[in-house]
Scaffold this active site. Structure first.
Site, short mmCIF file in Angstrom:
data_model
loop_
_atom_site.label_atom_id
_atom_site.label_comp_id
_atom_site.label_asym_id
_atom_site.label_seq_id
_atom_site.Cartn_x
_atom_site.Cartn_y
_atom_site.Cartn_z
CB CYS B 104 34.25 -5.56 47.98
SG CYS B 104 36.18 -5.80 47.27
CB CYS B 107 38.57 -9.14 46.91
SG CYS B 107 39.34 -8.17 47.48
CB SER B 108 34.81 -10.91 49.48
OG SER B 108 36.93 -10.92 50.28
CB CYS B 109 37.12 -5.43 50.63
SG CYS B 109 38.54 -5.12 49.78
#
Lengths: 62, 201
Positions: B104, B107-109
């Protein structure tokens, strides 16, 4: 924007710290829950959340 | 911004605790919300969910076909839910010559209800920027040295599309029952920074 998403842009990233060091910080699950509540309650939405992450990252990178 | 002198912020613990108080007082957050949410997240959103889907796909060709068409439905079929805003779970099939890896960049999906919470390194800028630009090098640094003939496909997660990799079944595990197969499927293999072919029977 010269950020990490601009593939021709910012360079100089290093080795991935893999595997991650274990941690046990109790603010993390707390913030996860508070964030879920804020989203569920429409205090902010996911787009605002991502925009805030982006602003913060860029500030720390600059 | 950099010219402004600011007091050092309070510790993360203190800031999080203050935020909890504000949400209780001003947004009527129920007293047990944090405890109940945390218990549910820790119990229900675990890597074993994705591992069960992978093991089922290895042993049931019809499930595998359904999973590759509609990952969300295949997750539901086994009783695993995705939050509404995740919308689509897309399953990416590794082959002897194609290797999939997810990231991602924003971000950190991740499909965290299916493969578990994203590990710290997945959120590092180093991973997010470099796995796109120089995936082969990054994977090699992380211990996965793919032959030059292997095609690498990098998938950038978005707000409404989550991915998981369907690793190849290790040859040594042919004939294993589903539950035993599920135990060898790791989160890293479903992110695509490892492969499982070397797993011994």
């Amino acid at each position: 924007m010269d950020g990490l998403h601009d593939l021709g842009g910012k360079q100089g990233f290093g080795r991935v710290k893999y595997p991650s060091a274990p941690h046990n910080e109790n603010w993390r699950p707390l913030v996860r829950a508070l964030h879920a509540f804020a989203i569920e309650s429409h205090i902010y939405n996911m787009d605002e959340f991502r925009h805030a992450i982006e602003r913060d990252r860029l500030r720390r990178l600059s | 911004m950099t010219d402004t002198k600011r007091e050092a912020p309070a510790s993360l613990e203190k800031r999080a605790a203050a935020l909890e108080i504000v949400l209780r007082r001003k947004a009527d957050m129920p007293k047990n919300f944090v405890a109940e949410f945390t218990e549910h997240a820790d119990d229900a959103w675990i890597t074993a969910n994705g591992a069960q889907m992978v093991a089922r796909a290895w042993t049931d060709p019809e499930y595998r076909a359904r999973m590759l068409v509609d990952g969300t439905a295949a997750a539901r079929e086994l009783g695993f839910e995705l939050p509404e805003h995740h919308r689509n779970l897309v399953v990416l099939e590794n082959t002897p010559t194609v290797h999939n890896v997810i990231v991602c960049t924003l971000c950190s999906c991740t499909a965290y209800t299916i493969i578990g919470a994203a590990p710290d390194w997945y959120k590092d800028l180093d991973y997010r920027a470099r796995v796109v630009r120089e995936s082969r090098t990054v994977l090699r640094e992380m211990g996965l040295d793919l032959p030059a003939t292997t095609e690498i496909r990098v998938w950038d997660t978005t707000a409404d599309t989550r991915y998981m990799v369907l690793p190849m079944q290790p040859p040594a595990t042919t004939g294993w029952p589903v539950q035993k197969l599920a135990t060898i499927v790791t989160q890293d293999s479903m992110i695509g920074v490892t492969r499982l072919e070397q797993v011994k029977g």
